[in-house]
Scaffold this motif. Structure first.
Motif: not given
Length: 90
Positions: A5, A9, A12, A16, A31-32, A35, A38-39, A65
């Motif tokens: 994570y 981050a 990311t 960005q 960013s989206f 995300f 990662g999911v 989560s």
């Protein structure tokens, strides 16, 4: 998983910043996408490691989560209270 994570981050944030330099509205999309990636990676990891069905995997991800969020909120609260006590103690 937490190391992943933090690394994600960092990547990311760098992506960005680069996207913001090139074209500012692209920053939110970057960013989206990161995300969602990662999911998806965590979902696939759960499916491969535990070898269970889609819905059980989604339930496990939701539970983990939620538990992570609760522990994070408790940690932030305790840290804030400790900081307030330290400041007020002087």
């Amino acid at each position: 998983m937490q190391t992943f994570y933090f690394l994600a981050a960092l990547v990311t944030d760098v992506a960005q910043a680069v996207a913001d330099l090139i074209y500012a509205p692209l920053s939110g999309l970057v960013s989206f996408v990161f995300f969602l990636a990662g999911v998806w990676l965590i979902y696939r990891g759960f499916r491969v490691v535990y070898g269970q069905g889609r819905w059980i995997t989604i339930f496990k991800m939701a539970f983990v989560s939620f538990a992570y969020a609760v522990i994070l909120i408790i940690g932030i609260t305790v840290t804030g209270l400790a900081a307030a006590l330290l400041v007020l103690g002087d």
